[in-house]
Design an enzyme around this catalytic site. Structure first.
Site, mmCIF file in Angstrom:
data_model
loop_
_atom_site.group_PDB
_atom_site.id
_atom_site.type_symbol
_atom_site.label_atom_id
_atom_site.label_comp_id
_atom_site.label_asym_id
_atom_site.label_seq_id
_atom_site.Cartn_x
_atom_site.Cartn_y
_atom_site.Cartn_z
ATOM 1 C CB CYS A 118 -2.232 -2.742 5.352
ATOM 2 S SG CYS A 118 -3.886 -2.025 5.229
ATOM 3 C CG ASP A 163 -1.924 -1.150 1.199
ATOM 4 O OD1 ASP A 163 -1.897 -1.946 0.249
ATOM 5 O OD2 ASP A 163 -2.690 -1.279 2.170
ATOM 6 C CE LYS A 169 -3.533 -4.364 1.310
ATOM 7 N NZ LYS A 169 -4.289 -3.570 2.263
HETATM 8 C C1 C5J Z 1 -3.058 0.563 5.587
HETATM 9 C C2 C5J Z 1 -4.779 1.761 6.741
HETATM 10 N N1 C5J Z 1 -2.565 0.359 4.366
HETATM 11 N N2 C5J Z 1 -3.980 2.117 7.737
HETATM 12 N N3 C5J Z 1 -4.311 1.087 5.670
HETATM 13 O O1 C5J Z 1 -2.398 0.316 6.573
HETATM 14 O O2 C5J Z 1 -5.948 2.051 6.776
#
Ligand code: C5J
Length: 222
Positions: free
Chosen positions: A162, A24, A129
């Site tokens: 994540c 991400d 995702k």
């Molecule tokens: C991720 C989030 N990628 N913190 N998303 O950690 O909402």
């Protein structure tokens, strides 16, 4: 056997079976006007790890190893967005709302893109995702199986959300997981520290953690 210096003990490398998973590294988490900022976070913390994430990706590419990218995002019709996720918290902009970089966390929008410095190259798998974990409602498990991958090095954001969720999913599926400490970040330094401690506690109960230079050095010579 080749080993990567790691905590709580060396990580046994099987070079033919390892891949890097970059979680991400999207504009929505790293730039003003995105999802992370809408939740009141200091996104500058995420932007600061970009050079190390880039170095790690480059090292894997140069060693001929696979790199997989993930993106947290939803369909434009929001059919894969649980109401509970959309309604959670008190953000200034909710998932699907129009923001300065397009609709927040929606596939294909400018803000949802991976940061240009870390963009996937031809042949690299990108997993979109809808959840925090990269195995939930995606083809990641099939992709890894097809390619004979049994070991995963993790980078990306955020460490305790994540990244940690995906590491736990992977660990339960039998993968050996190694987190690169300099190539992951949280909006909360104490959460990053705690997640790293949790992952490697109790004899690597979720996985190993290692310094970027130790990972790069070992994969380049293995
Ligand atoms: C991720 C989030 N990628 N913190 N998303 O950690 O909402």
């Amino acid at each position: 056997m080749v080993e990567i210096k790691a905590q709580p003990f060396p990580f046994p490398l099987r070079k033919q079976e390892i891949a890097l998973v970059v979680i991400d590294m999207q504009r929505d988490f790293a730039e003003p006007g995105g999802f992370g900022a809408s939740l009141g976070n200091d996104v500058g913390r995420i932007a600061r790890i970009v050079p190390d994430v880039k170095r790690l990706i480059q090292g894997f590419r140069e060693a001929g190893l696979k790199v997989i990218h993930t993106m947290e995002c939803h369909r434009p019709d929001l059919s894969d967005l649980p109401v509970a996720k959309r309604n959670r918290g008190q953000p200034s902009l909710r998932i699907g709302d129009e923001g300065p970089m397009g609709r927040i966390l929606i596939a294909g929008e400018p803000g949802t893109a991976i940061l240009s410095e870390l963009a996937p190259i031809d042949g690299e798998v990108v997993i979109e995702k809808p959840g925090k974990g990269a195995f939930y409602a995606t083809v990641l498990g099939d992709v890894l199986k097809e390619r004979g991958i049994t070991q995963l090095v993790f980078a990306g954001v955020t460490t305790e959300v994540c990244v940690q969720t995906t590491m736990r999913e992977a660990n339960d599926r039998g993968y050996e997981c190694l987190l690169c400490e300099q190539a992951t970040e949280s909006y909360f330094p104490e959460f990053k520290e705690a997640a790293i401690a949790m992952i490697r506690a109790q004899g690597a109960i979720v996985g190993w953690t290692a310094d970027i230079d130790d990972i790069l050095e070992t994969i380049s010579h293995a």
